[in-house]
Design an enzyme around this catalytic site. Sequence first.
Site, PDB file in Angstrom:
ATOM      1  N   GLN A  95      34.794 196.850 -29.858  1.00 18.70           N
ATOM      2  CA  GLN A  95      35.472 195.785 -30.582  1.00 18.70           C
ATOM      3  C   GLN A  95      35.150 195.751 -32.066  1.00 18.70           C
ATOM      4  OE1 GLN A  95      32.895 192.067 -29.400  1.00 18.70           O
ATOM      5  NE2 GLN A  95      33.896 192.840 -27.583  1.00 18.70           N
ATOM      6  N   HIS A  97      35.284 192.647 -35.425  1.00 24.48           N
ATOM      7  CA  HIS A  97      35.591 191.279 -35.849  1.00 24.48           C
ATOM      8  C   HIS A  97      36.178 191.310 -37.250  1.00 24.48           C
ATOM      9  CE1 HIS A  97      33.234 190.063 -32.439  1.00 24.48           C
ATOM     10  NE2 HIS A  97      32.173 190.669 -32.920  1.00 24.48           N
ATOM     11  N   GLU A 114      27.682 189.634 -37.505  1.00 25.49           N
ATOM     12  CA  GLU A 114      26.659 189.335 -36.511  1.00 25.49           C
ATOM     13  C   GLU A 114      25.514 190.320 -36.645  1.00 25.49           C
ATOM     14  OE1 GLU A 114      29.177 189.616 -33.071  1.00 25.49           O
ATOM     15  OE2 GLU A 114      28.610 191.668 -32.670  1.00 25.49           O
ATOM     16  N   ARG A 190      39.746 193.635 -29.523  1.00 29.34           N
ATOM     17  CA  ARG A 190      39.293 194.675 -28.605  1.00 29.34           C
ATOM     18  C   ARG A 190      40.081 195.952 -28.885  1.00 29.34           C
ATOM     19  NH1 ARG A 190      40.297 192.081 -23.753  1.00 29.34           N
ATOM     20  NH2 ARG A 190      38.610 190.620 -24.160  1.00 29.34           N
TER      21      ARG A 190
HETATM   22 ZN    ZN Z   1      30.718 191.536 -31.751  1.00 29.24          ZN
END
Ligand code: ZN
Length: 313
Positions: A95, A97, A114, A190
Amino acid sequence: MKNILFLKGKFQEKIWGGDRLRTSYGLDIPSNKTGEYWAVSDMGNMDSTILNGEYKGEQLGEVYRKDRELFGNPKSRPFPLLVKIIDASDDLSIQVHPGDEMAARLENARGKTECWYILNEDKASIIYGLKVDSKEKAIELIDDRRWDDLLKEVPTNKGDFFLVKAGTVHAIKKGSLILEIQQASDITYRLYDYDRIDKDGNLRELHIEKSKEAIKILENKEEIKEEVGKNLKTRLLTNNEYFEVIEKSIISECTFTKNNPYSIFAVVDGEGSIRICDDSYELKESDFFILTNEVKSYSVKGNLTLVEAISKE
Ligand code: ZN
């Protein structure tokens, strides 16, 4: 008492989940397919509960909104960070973001940067970035479905740290146990799911066009600054535009001055206690707590490792 807020989070069952949140941390998980523990969260119905003091039994987000002073009157309205433990007994999908700009334009949401602090004792691996150095080449390989030529797999060991900036293609792989600290956002595109089918025989939904747009070729590496003292080893793991993360390994006893409004802490190894003014609290692995704006100094006793996260929003 509002200087320390111990938190209890909620669990999410996942097809790729496992049982290590119980076997490693003694948490009371709902099943042996528990993938995520949202330890520090103000998101939707996954909010954390305060376990002690004046706000005992209240939700973190509720307190964050009504007692702004406790958090140093931050700009951010919803609580800006989300801290989870992820237990993967199977591979998660590949994935990416979006960044803040793309997330605002397409999803009316915030982007997501993250980071991962590795907890698994046994070797595992992650997908972390791409083997190519241009976006054009990446899109060509995606269109040709040449995943092995595209995705970079990296081995992981306990204590390793990875910053996953928005735009970085990534995946958690089988065997990983990870402390994840992130911007509080839920927008995930995704890219690839190993062509797996669910129990009804369907492929999972992918977001290939959005993924292609979100992908950035980024340098994620920051130099980790390490300082070793007599009773303390610190590693500054990241200091990016959204948050700062510091690992503090304490041997016997150490006193800290706190200069920021509030800090989130995870106990990732060992046990001991924390003293604030005249009060002392026991600490053990998988405890999560916030030191609020009322705390100016604290001391930690024992042999333990803490991971501290400080929001910049
Ligand atoms: Zn992630």
